[in-house]
Write an enzyme that holds these catalytic residues in place. Structure first.
Site, PDB file in Angstrom:
ATOM      1  N   CYS A   1     -11.318  47.825  26.037  1.00 57.57           N
ATOM      2  CA  CYS A   1     -11.079  47.499  27.451  1.00 57.57           C
ATOM      3  C   CYS A   1     -12.252  46.808  28.152  1.00 57.57           C
ATOM      4  O   CYS A   1     -12.091  46.283  29.246  1.00 57.57           O
ATOM      5  CB  CYS A   1     -10.700  48.765  28.205  1.00 57.57           C
ATOM      6  SG  CYS A   1      -9.361  49.623  27.375  1.00 57.57           S
TER       7      CYS A   1
ATOM      8  N   HIS B   1     -11.681  48.518  35.473  1.00 61.45           N
ATOM      9  CA  HIS B   1     -10.631  48.598  34.451  1.00 61.45           C
ATOM     10  C   HIS B   1      -9.502  49.475  35.003  1.00 61.45           C
ATOM     11  O   HIS B   1      -9.751  50.543  35.559  1.00 61.45           O
ATOM     12  CB  HIS B   1     -11.219  49.198  33.180  1.00 61.45           C
ATOM     13  CG  HIS B   1     -10.183  49.479  32.145  1.00 61.45           C
ATOM     14  ND1 HIS B   1      -9.182  48.574  31.831  1.00 61.45           N
ATOM     15  CD2 HIS B   1      -9.971  50.564  31.350  1.00 61.45           C
ATOM     16  CE1 HIS B   1      -8.412  49.095  30.905  1.00 61.45           C
ATOM     17  NE2 HIS B   1      -8.864  50.292  30.598  1.00 61.45           N
TER      18      HIS B   1
ATOM     19  N   ASN C   1      -2.121  49.955  32.195  1.00 61.10           N
ATOM     20  CA  ASN C   1      -3.394  49.634  31.526  1.00 61.10           C
ATOM     21  C   ASN C   1      -3.137  48.553  30.479  1.00 61.10           C
ATOM     22  O   ASN C   1      -2.439  48.784  29.497  1.00 61.10           O
ATOM     23  CB  ASN C   1      -3.924  50.925  30.879  1.00 61.10           C
ATOM     24  CG  ASN C   1      -5.226  50.726  30.129  1.00 61.10           C
ATOM     25  OD1 ASN C   1      -5.656  49.595  29.884  1.00 61.10           O
ATOM     26  ND2 ASN C   1      -5.846  51.829  29.735  1.00 61.10           N
TER      27      ASN C   1
END
Ligand code: COA
Length: 336
Positions: free
Chosen positions: A117, A263, A293
């Site tokens: 990520c 994030h 996500n």
């Protein structure tokens, strides 16, 4: 704040792309024991975009085409393509090579990076180092593209509700440097907390039938597995810590940032981080409700939405901050 006249990054164009297929929380309540109420309250997610047969590189190429058009350059002008992904279509060729083919940037360097990520932050830092060198790299295409739906275990209610697919891209040109600081790192002792395994080591000459102890959890084939609580603990610590370090390197305080694009993993992680940093949630750019996500694509997708909605403007001081598999953590501060 740095007044830097050396060469480095200037963001010339941006673009994002998500697949058309949308899975909302109601759809998840039909496949696992969950509810819209639980998912919304515990994660902030409402919908995610999910591929309907299109490959990962296709998402990246669509985002790249938009960024190239936004920058007003020709694909042939690109000297280097960096693609961040933890969900490639092939071991080889790289996603960067496939995206290069799709956009017609034949001849450029092409490389994939995988730091889960945090990949877009790492990619910005890498691009800066190329653009700073006197080595003929004037234009970099940085893409994050992720198709997490292909390794999500849709029988695991605690993880399947979290993830979506999508991509975003920046065209970066060698110009007066606007990347003020980066703070990147990793803690491999937490490698076991976010896992999706590749092919096992099998070959015709192998005589040792015992599994090598990789100090990793047993998982179902390639399916994603996580220790949600450990990741949550790590994230709420790593996120504010990375922002503070990047601010310190840039000689500024979080207060002086126009916005922070974190994030997008769980809205509660973002809220805790904002509290620990002493900044209001107004400063945090959050679109997790729309996309869930999307790993390394989540930060630049959110950035593109915020720019499109006029929330981020040229000249704004922005911090990208991520955490993820590895475990990795990263924050970069730049002027848009
Ligand atoms: N729907 C309904 N109930 C669920 C559920 C779901 N989708 N997922 C888990 N539950 C249940 C659990 O089984 C547990 O039930 P129990 O008390 O009967 O055992 C209860 O909800 C609480 O579980 P818990 O794990 O404590 O929930 P949580 O509030 O910590 O939320 C995560 C779980 C996974 C959402 C949260 O830990 C998280 O976001 N972690 C970080 C994960 C992450 O970001 N990963 C990617 C990093 S890049």
């Amino acid at each position: 704040m740095p007044t830097n006249n050396t060469y480095g990054i200037h963001i010339k164009g941006i673009g994002s792309y998500v697949p058309e297929l949308i899975a909302d929380n109601e759809m998840f309540s039909k496949i696992v024991d969950t509810s819209d109420e639980w998912i919304t309250q515990r994660t902030g997610i409402k919908t995610r975009h999910i591929t309907n047969g299109e490959p990962n590189y296709f998402l990246g190429a669509e985002a790249a085409k938009k960024a190239v058009a936004d920058a007003g350059i020709k694909a042939e002008d690109i000297d280097l393509i960096i693609v961040s992904t933890c969900t490639p279509d092939f071991y080889t060729p790289s996603e960067a090579a496939l995206i290069q083919r799709e956009i017609g940037a034949i001849g450029s360097m092409a490389i994939d990076i995988n730091c889960a990520c945090t990949g877009f932050d790492y990619g910005l830092d890498m691009a800066k180092r190329y653009l700073q060198s006197e080595d003929g790299v004037d234009t970099v295409l940085l893409v994050a593209t992720e198709e997490l739906s292909k390794f999500v275990d849709y029988t695991d209610r605690s993880s399947c509700i979290l993830f979506g697919d999508g991509a975003a891209a920046f065209v970066l040109e060698r110009n007066k440097d606007t990347l003020w600081s980066s703070y990147l790192g990793a803690d491999g002792s937490g490698a076991k907390f976010l896992v999706s395994r590749a092919l096992k080591s099998e070959n015709v000459f192998r005589t040792n039938k015992e599994d090598f102890d990789m100090a990793m959890p047993q998982t179902k084939d390639h399916f994603f597995a996580q220790d949600g609580k450990e990741v949550y603990k790590f994230a709420t610590r790593a996120l504010p810590d990375a922002v503070l370090h990047a601010c310190e390197k840039a000689g500024m305080t979080p207060d002086e940032l126009d916005c922070i694009v974190p994030h997008q993993a769980n809205v509660r992680i973002i809220e805790t981080a904002a509290k620990n940093l002493g900044v209001s949630m107004d400063k945090m750019v959050v679109y997790i409700d729309r996309y869930g996500n999307t790993s390394s694509a989540s930060i630049p997708i959110a950035f593109c939405d915020a720019v499109a909605e006029g929330r981020i403007k040229r000249g704004d001081k922005v911090c990208f901050v991520g955490f993820g598999g590895g475990l990795t953590f990263a924050a970069v501060i730049f002027e848009y």
